[in-house]
Enzyme design. Structure first.
Site, mmCIF file in Angstrom:
data_model
loop_
_atom_site.group_PDB
_atom_site.id
_atom_site.type_symbol
_atom_site.label_atom_id
_atom_site.label_comp_id
_atom_site.label_asym_id
_atom_site.label_seq_id
_atom_site.Cartn_x
_atom_site.Cartn_y
_atom_site.Cartn_z
ATOM 1 C CE LYS A 198 -0.230 23.259 39.532
ATOM 2 N NZ LYS A 198 -0.642 23.532 38.307
ATOM 3 C CE LYS B 219 5.402 23.212 35.182
ATOM 4 N NZ LYS B 219 3.818 23.130 34.796
ATOM 5 C CE LYS C 33 -2.786 20.415 40.091
ATOM 6 N NZ LYS C 33 -2.755 20.897 38.874
ATOM 7 C CE1 TYR D 254 -6.897 13.667 35.103
ATOM 8 C CE2 TYR D 254 -5.629 13.476 37.405
ATOM 9 C CZ TYR D 254 -5.944 14.028 36.165
ATOM 10 O OH TYR D 254 -5.293 15.352 36.032
HETATM 11 C C1 PBG Z 1 -1.100 23.032 34.206
HETATM 12 C C2 PBG Z 1 -1.388 22.127 35.487
HETATM 13 C C3 PBG Z 1 -0.730 20.981 35.960
HETATM 14 C C4 PBG Z 1 -1.990 20.485 36.569
HETATM 15 C C5 PBG Z 1 -2.737 20.941 36.285
HETATM 16 N N1 PBG Z 1 -2.630 22.276 35.607
HETATM 17 C C6 PBG Z 1 0.653 20.546 35.802
HETATM 18 C C7 PBG Z 1 1.642 21.537 36.425
HETATM 19 O O1 PBG Z 1 1.307 22.594 37.001
HETATM 20 O O2 PBG Z 1 2.749 21.014 36.165
HETATM 21 C C8 PBG Z 1 -1.396 19.167 37.214
HETATM 22 C C9 PBG Z 1 -2.561 18.029 37.362
HETATM 23 C C10 PBG Z 1 -2.377 16.558 37.723
HETATM 24 O O3 PBG Z 1 -1.192 16.294 38.047
HETATM 25 O O4 PBG Z 1 -3.340 15.697 37.773
HETATM 26 N N2 PBG Z 1 -0.637 24.433 34.904
#
Ligand code: PBG
Length: 324
Positions: A196, A218, A249, A314
């Site tokens: 991620k 983050k 992701k 989505y």
């Molecule tokens: C939470 C999380 C996030 C997403 C999924 N779980 C946001 C982030 O990490 O800031 C993002 C999903 C999206 O943008 O569709 N940890």
């Protein structure tokens, strides 16, 4: 001109093209993310995600029934936590009567076969909007992992089929697996957000849940988008620690990573077509600059072609409708 091989023969008609198509989307490829809010009979359109809604639980259950009837077999739950329940421990995350826990039960009661996956990270519950516990400006790893284990067990107890840790703390997959085993949840799966990245494409999602980080970014836990080898390291460690499904992701700017992971691991690979990727297509279509339907199918097909066995998107419902 004499040619021994004419590649265009296989592209000559729609019928021939359909015979030789290498990648075909199917409804069961999709995981539908759902944003859930307190209240009743409420559906709020998310400003930066036009056509996508945050719903109260009653309407969410209705939506899940519809998704099931369309052939979609999995939902990924996110809840919006009230500000007054947020703190730095994230303890609302394992409240047995919390919105997530009630949602899991209600959905499994209504559509028992639907595969219910739950987001595991502290950000919606954190007064700082970070995925972990904050101490002196830092997101502390090991204490956060303890919280994520409690959260995962609580989701499993409520009936979740898979917990989906999206936090990127070190060692959380192993700790969650042990926690599940020790508590007798031997049937609960783990879909790990393994690679991620710290991405600007999550912007609209943070609007949806009001979960933007209150300070900093983050980057000390999510990965640097400059890196590829690190994605392999993260993913292999998660598989070793007990992940049943791994995830890359975002998706479209990371197709190389999806392929790399697909070629490396022996577990199913999922990819998350994230909120910003949804918003880009919607915005361009609204301006009349892109054909939305074509952009959706081309995007999702390319993600599958890259190597994703599952796609969280989505556009799940739209895609199924378009696939006819
Ligand atoms: C939470 C999380 C996030 C997403 C999924 N779980 C946001 C982030 O990490 O800031 C993002 C999903 C999206 O943008 O569709 N940890």
């Amino acid at each position: 001109m004499y040619l021994q091989r004419r590649n265009r023969i296989l592209r000559r008609s729609a019928a021939i093209r359909s015979l030789v198509a290498e990648t075909i989307l199917r409804p069961a490829d999709f995981i539908a993310p759902l944003f859930i809010d307190e209240g009743e009979n409420i559906a709020t359109e998310i400003a930066s995600m036009q056509g996508y809604y945050r719903r109260s639980l009653d309407l969410t259950v209705k939506e899940v029934k519809e998704l099931w009837s369309m052939g979609i077999r999995s939902v990924l739950l996110f809840i919006k936590c009230k500000d007054e329940w947020k703190d730095n421990t994230g303890k609302e995350a394992w409240n047995p009567d919390g919105l997530m826990q009630r949602s899991i039960k209600a959905i499994k009661d209504a559509v028992p076969e639907m595969v219910v996956m739950t987001d595991v990270a502290l950000d919606p519950y954190s007064s700082y909007g970070h995925d972990g516990i904050v101490k002196e400006g830092e997101i502390v790893n090991d204490e956060t992992v303890e919280a994520l284990v409690k959260m995962s067990i609580s989701h499993a107890r409520s009936g979740a089929d898979f917990v989906a840790p999206s936090d990127m703390m070190d060692g959380r997959i192993g700790a969650i697996r042990s926690g599940l085993e020790e508590n007798g949840f031997t049937q609960t799966g783990i879909m790990s957000y393994s690679a991620k990245y710290a991405s600007c494409f999550y912007g609209p999602f943070r609007d949806a849940l009001d979960s933007a980080p209150g300070f900093g970014d983050k980057k000390t836990y999510q990965m640097d988008y400059a890196n590829r080898t690190e994605a392999i390291k993260e993913t292999l460690m998660d598989v070793e620690e007990g992940a049943d499904i791994v995830m890359v992701k975002p998706a479209m700017a990371y197709l190389d990573i999806i392929r790399e992971i697909k070629n490396t691991v022996d577990v199913p690979v999922s990819a998350y077509h994230v909120s910003g990727e949804y918003a880009m297509i919607k915005a361009a279509a609204k301006m009349g600059w892109l054909d939305e339907n074509k952009a959706v199918i081309e995007s999702l097909t390319s993600i599958k072609r890259a190597g994703a066995d599952l796609i969280a998107t989505y556009f799940a419902k739209d895609a199924v409708r378009l696939m006819g």
